[in-house]
Motif scaffolding. Structure first.
Motif, PDB file in Angstrom:
ATOM      1  N   ARG A  93      -2.652  -2.793 -28.052  1.00 17.83           N
ATOM      2  CA  ARG A  93      -3.240  -1.461 -28.243  1.00 17.83           C
ATOM      3  C   ARG A  93      -2.993  -0.567 -27.031  1.00 17.83           C
ATOM      4  O   ARG A  93      -2.872   0.647 -27.157  1.00 17.83           O
ATOM      5  N   PRO A 115     -14.223  -4.549 -31.636  1.00 20.67           N
ATOM      6  CA  PRO A 115     -13.168  -5.014 -30.724  1.00 20.67           C
ATOM      7  C   PRO A 115     -13.326  -6.473 -30.310  1.00 20.67           C
ATOM      8  O   PRO A 115     -12.426  -7.033 -29.693  1.00 20.67           O
ATOM      9  N   PRO A 162      -4.217   2.962 -31.108  1.00 27.45           N
ATOM     10  CA  PRO A 162      -4.922   2.197 -32.151  1.00 27.45           C
ATOM     11  C   PRO A 162      -4.290   2.247 -33.541  1.00 27.45           C
ATOM     12  O   PRO A 162      -4.736   1.534 -34.429  1.00 27.45           O
ATOM     13  N   ASN A 163      -3.260   3.077 -33.733  1.00 24.41           N
ATOM     14  CA  ASN A 163      -2.674   3.227 -35.064  1.00 24.41           C
ATOM     15  C   ASN A 163      -2.063   1.898 -35.533  1.00 24.41           C
ATOM     16  O   ASN A 163      -1.105   1.396 -34.933  1.00 24.41           O
ATOM     17  N   HIS A 164      -2.634   1.353 -36.626  1.00 26.84           N
ATOM     18  CA  HIS A 164      -2.215   0.018 -37.077  1.00 26.84           C
ATOM     19  C   HIS A 164      -0.767  -0.033 -37.554  1.00 26.84           C
ATOM     20  O   HIS A 164      -0.192  -1.119 -37.622  1.00 26.84           O
ATOM     21  N   MET A 194      -4.425  10.130 -26.178  1.00 27.80           N
ATOM     22  CA  MET A 194      -3.491   8.995 -26.228  1.00 27.80           C
ATOM     23  C   MET A 194      -3.006   8.673 -24.804  1.00 27.80           C
ATOM     24  O   MET A 194      -2.693   9.582 -24.046  1.00 27.80           O
ATOM     25  N   LEU A 238      -6.351  -0.004 -42.846  1.00 33.32           N
ATOM     26  CA  LEU A 238      -7.000  -0.529 -41.640  1.00 33.32           C
ATOM     27  C   LEU A 238      -7.345   0.612 -40.679  1.00 33.32           C
ATOM     28  O   LEU A 238      -8.368   0.575 -40.008  1.00 33.32           O
ATOM     29  N   ASN A 239      -6.473   1.620 -40.604  1.00 38.17           N
ATOM     30  CA  ASN A 239      -6.807   2.799 -39.781  1.00 38.17           C
ATOM     31  C   ASN A 239      -8.086   3.449 -40.299  1.00 38.17           C
ATOM     32  O   ASN A 239      -8.954   3.842 -39.511  1.00 38.17           O
ATOM     33  N   ALA A 240      -8.186   3.556 -41.626  1.00 34.76           N
ATOM     34  CA  ALA A 240      -9.372   4.180 -42.215  1.00 34.76           C
ATOM     35  C   ALA A 240     -10.623   3.351 -41.915  1.00 34.76           C
ATOM     36  O   ALA A 240     -11.660   3.900 -41.533  1.00 34.76           O
ATOM     37  N   GLN A 256     -10.139  -6.780 -36.078  1.00 37.74           N
ATOM     38  CA  GLN A 256     -10.742  -5.794 -35.176  1.00 37.74           C
ATOM     39  C   GLN A 256     -10.774  -4.414 -35.820  1.00 37.74           C
ATOM     40  O   GLN A 256     -11.700  -3.637 -35.612  1.00 37.74           O
ATOM     41  N   GLY A 257      -9.749  -4.116 -36.625  1.00 42.05           N
ATOM     42  CA  GLY A 257      -9.736  -2.834 -37.328  1.00 42.05           C
ATOM     43  C   GLY A 257     -10.660  -2.845 -38.529  1.00 42.05           C
ATOM     44  O   GLY A 257     -11.478  -1.947 -38.701  1.00 42.05           O
ATOM     45  N   ALA A 265     -11.016   1.312 -39.391  1.00 43.44           N
ATOM     46  CA  ALA A 265     -11.288   1.368 -37.951  1.00 43.44           C
ATOM     47  C   ALA A 265     -12.010   2.660 -37.577  1.00 43.44           C
ATOM     48  O   ALA A 265     -12.767   2.698 -36.616  1.00 43.44           O
ATOM     49  N   ILE A 266     -11.779   3.716 -38.351  1.00 47.47           N
ATOM     50  CA  ILE A 266     -12.497   4.970 -38.106  1.00 47.47           C
ATOM     51  C   ILE A 266     -13.904   4.875 -38.680  1.00 47.47           C
ATOM     52  O   ILE A 266     -14.861   5.372 -38.106  1.00 47.47           O
TER      53      ILE A 266
END
Lengths: 253, 343
Positions: free
Chosen positions: B280, B94, B285-287, B1, B226-228, B88-89, B230-231
């Motif tokens: 960001r 990106p 990146p955490n939504h 981070m 969205l975090n999921a 983007q997520g 994005a991963i």
């Protein structure tokens, strides 16, 4: 716990998994083995509802298609072999997402056991010191451990692992397989994994399904499946002789 | 981070709020007619508490011209940036933004048809352009998702991007075709497709605020999903996200917000692409942190861009899309250069 009946996966005209049936009971570690292209990973994706299939897959007696995704994830954890992350999430953030299925409802954000499960998963996989590190800075082996920790945090009853030893050095291979072996000792749990290393399969597996060109070539207790004859037939190689030759290099002079 | 993301806390939201309010007041004060800061604050304060505004203060300019415009600009900036961050997520790309899906082009096509044919809706208060843009935005979404579904029943991300890009090109070609057959409308059409918030009023702001409250609320509620995504989409499915349902929900929310924004402000490029990247850098990146930060930064950026478009060649007003694209492109190159150099 898990029962597949006549499962078939087709991509257009090409049949990748062909009429496969097997049963996995609690306490068992079933190894899916076979050469490249045998359909092992596709079968795992079908069980994880990632590809369309015909036939029937049951989890604890219920048709897996009828189980809601969050409920399914509470019972079934999947470690894929294609784990890459494009954004700079921290290790802890990725592992935390393993608790999603337990807190996904609109009014169920509270997850009392969640933090303890995450801490335990980080500790078991040796990632506590790296918890604030960006996943973009990790090696392939470290990233594999992050996703394994995510699956542990998910706390499922059935673990499905696609090449769990991918990118891991020997020390971590032993560590992770011992860890999964310990995890399996708890009642009501089972493991299904794709493993290319037949020595690891033999050492840790209780049962096996030997796959060849999408079909089941042999299945049953591990010692009855990984026989010289069956392996010779599927791999087209005297696997036992090859293994012995490889191990012979390490004999003390 | 990174270090900025490590320092992110609730205090950052306080700073964002202060920056947003400062930018809004600045935008009310500055323009073809300058209004003293004291007059602006007095007019706003007295209006807020229902007090009489003293004589000598340009009440009409502050309350009927600049304030509604400033509110609209801030809401459009927040909406575009929020949609960009979500896309983007969701698409794990990106370079995605609200226009990636093609809905933005669909809305533009609807508006251009309305302008070229002189479509008007008596009694609506907003004219035919806005309604046509909204209608075409919804039709575009239906068409794009239907085509993507016909191509691939799992509605995979790559199918959606592919159909979205093709649809955007198709809609752009139709826009050019219409422009070439109706030269007398070129100026208004061109100006509109480059974005403008002049003439926006409180009714527009009300519609935008409602859309942002409902659709933005849905997107913010889906921050963990969205975090999921994005991963990775497979990972999202494995941890229990109802991938298809959540994807459709987010795409619908983004499309409605983009449709409403385009119908009111025209096509404004680069806000949805660049501002989530800047946010960001502050939040990581955490939504759960990124989405609110993107809304604030998008609103502030568009307010400043609108100020530049109004004042740079005053009294001539530049299309706001030109300003955001010029500034955004330069900022994007600077971000890319800095990020790559840091690796």
């Amino acid at each position: 716990m898990l029962k597949t009946e006549h499962v078939t996966v087709r991509y257009g005209e090409h049949t990748v998994v062909d009429d496969l049936s097997f049963t996995l009971q609690e306490g068992q570690w079933l190894m899916l083995v076979g050469p490249n292209g045998a359909g092992k990973s596709t079968l795992i994706e079908a069980i994880a509802q990632g590809v369309p299939y015909t036939g029937r897959i049951q989890l604890s007696g219920d048709d897996i298609r009828r189980i809601r995704p969050a409920q399914l994830a509470q019972q079934l954890g999947v470690l894929s072999q294609r784990n890459t992350v494009g954004y700079a999430y921290t290790v802890e953030e990725v592992v935390n997402l393993g608790r999603y299925a337990h807190t996904s409802g609109i009014f169920s954000r509270q997850d009392k056991d969640g933090q303890a499960q995450v801490e335990q998963a980080l500790s078991l996989t040796g990632l506590t010191a790296l918890r604030h590190a960006s996943v973009l800075t990790l090696s392939g082996g470290e990233l594999q451990r992050v996703f394994l920790a995510q699956v542990f945090a998910q706390n499922p009853r059935l673990l499905i692992l696609d090449e769990p030893a991918n990118h891991l050095d020997l020390v971590y291979q032993k560590h992770i397989f011992s860890l999964i072996s310990d995890w399996l000792r708890q009642p009501g749990r089972a493991v299904l994994s794709v493993v290319h290393d037949l020595s690891l399969a033999r050492r840790y597996g209780t049962h096996a399904v030997l796959m060849d060109q999408g079909r089941c070539a042999a299945q049953g207790a591990i010692a009855t499946v990984l026989t010289p004859e069956a392996l010779q037939q599927v791999y087209g190689l005297d696997v036992y002789a090859w293994m012995n030759e490889m191990l012979g290099q390490w004999k003390k002079p | 981070m990174n270090k900025l993301a490590e320092r992110f806390s609730w205090k950052t939201y306080v700073l964002f709020t202060l920056a947003l309010l400062t930018a809004m007041v600045l935008c009310i004060c500055m323009g073809s007619v300058s209004i003293p800061l004291g007059d602006t604050l007095t007019a706003l304060w007295n209006t807020l508490w229902g007090l009489e505004i003293p004589a000598g203060i340009s009440r009409n300019i502050i309350l009927n011209v600049r304030l509604p415009r400033v509110i609209n600009v801030a809401l459009v900036g927040a909406a575009l940036s929020l949609c960009g961050a979500a896309m983007q997520g969701l698409l794990r790309n990106p370079l995605a933004d609200g226009s990636t899906l093609g809905v933005s082009s669909g809305a533009s096509l609807g508006a251009v048809i309305a302008l070229a044919l002189g479509v008007s809706m008596p009694g609506t208060g907003f004219g035919g352009t806005m309604l046509m843009a909204m209608g075409f935005a919804f039709l575009s979404l239906l068409l794009i998702l239907s085509l993507a579904y016909a191509l691939d029943r799992s509605l995979s991300t790559s199918s959606i991007i592919l159909i979205g890009v093709i649809f955007s090109m198709f809609a752009s070609s139709l826009i050019n075709l219409i422009i070439s057959f109706s030269p007398e409308h070129i100026k208004s059409v061109t100006f509109w497709t480059m974005g403008s918030l002049s003439g926006t009023n409180y009714s527009h702001a009300g519609i935008l605020a409602l859309a942002l409250l409902l659709c933005g609320g849905v997107i913010l509620r889906c921050s963990r999903e969205l975090n999921a995504f994005a991963i990775g989409e497979d990972n999202a499915r494995h941890i229990g996200v109802n991938v298809r349902r959540v994807k459709l929900l987010i795409l619908a929310a983004v499309s409605i917000l983009i449709g409403v924004s385009v119908s009111i402000a025209g096509t404004i490029g680069f806000v949805g692409l660049v501002m989530p990247h800047m946010a960001r850098m502050l939040t990581g990146p955490n939504h759960q942190r990124l989405l609110p930060a993107s809304m604030f930064s998008g609103a502030i950026f568009l307010l400043l861009a609108d100020l530049v478009s109004r004042t740079l060649l005053s009294p001539v007003e530049l299309p706001i899309g030109v300003v955001t694209s010029l500034v955004g492109a330069a900022a994007f190159i600077a971000i890319l250069y800095r990020t790559r150099k840091a690796r």
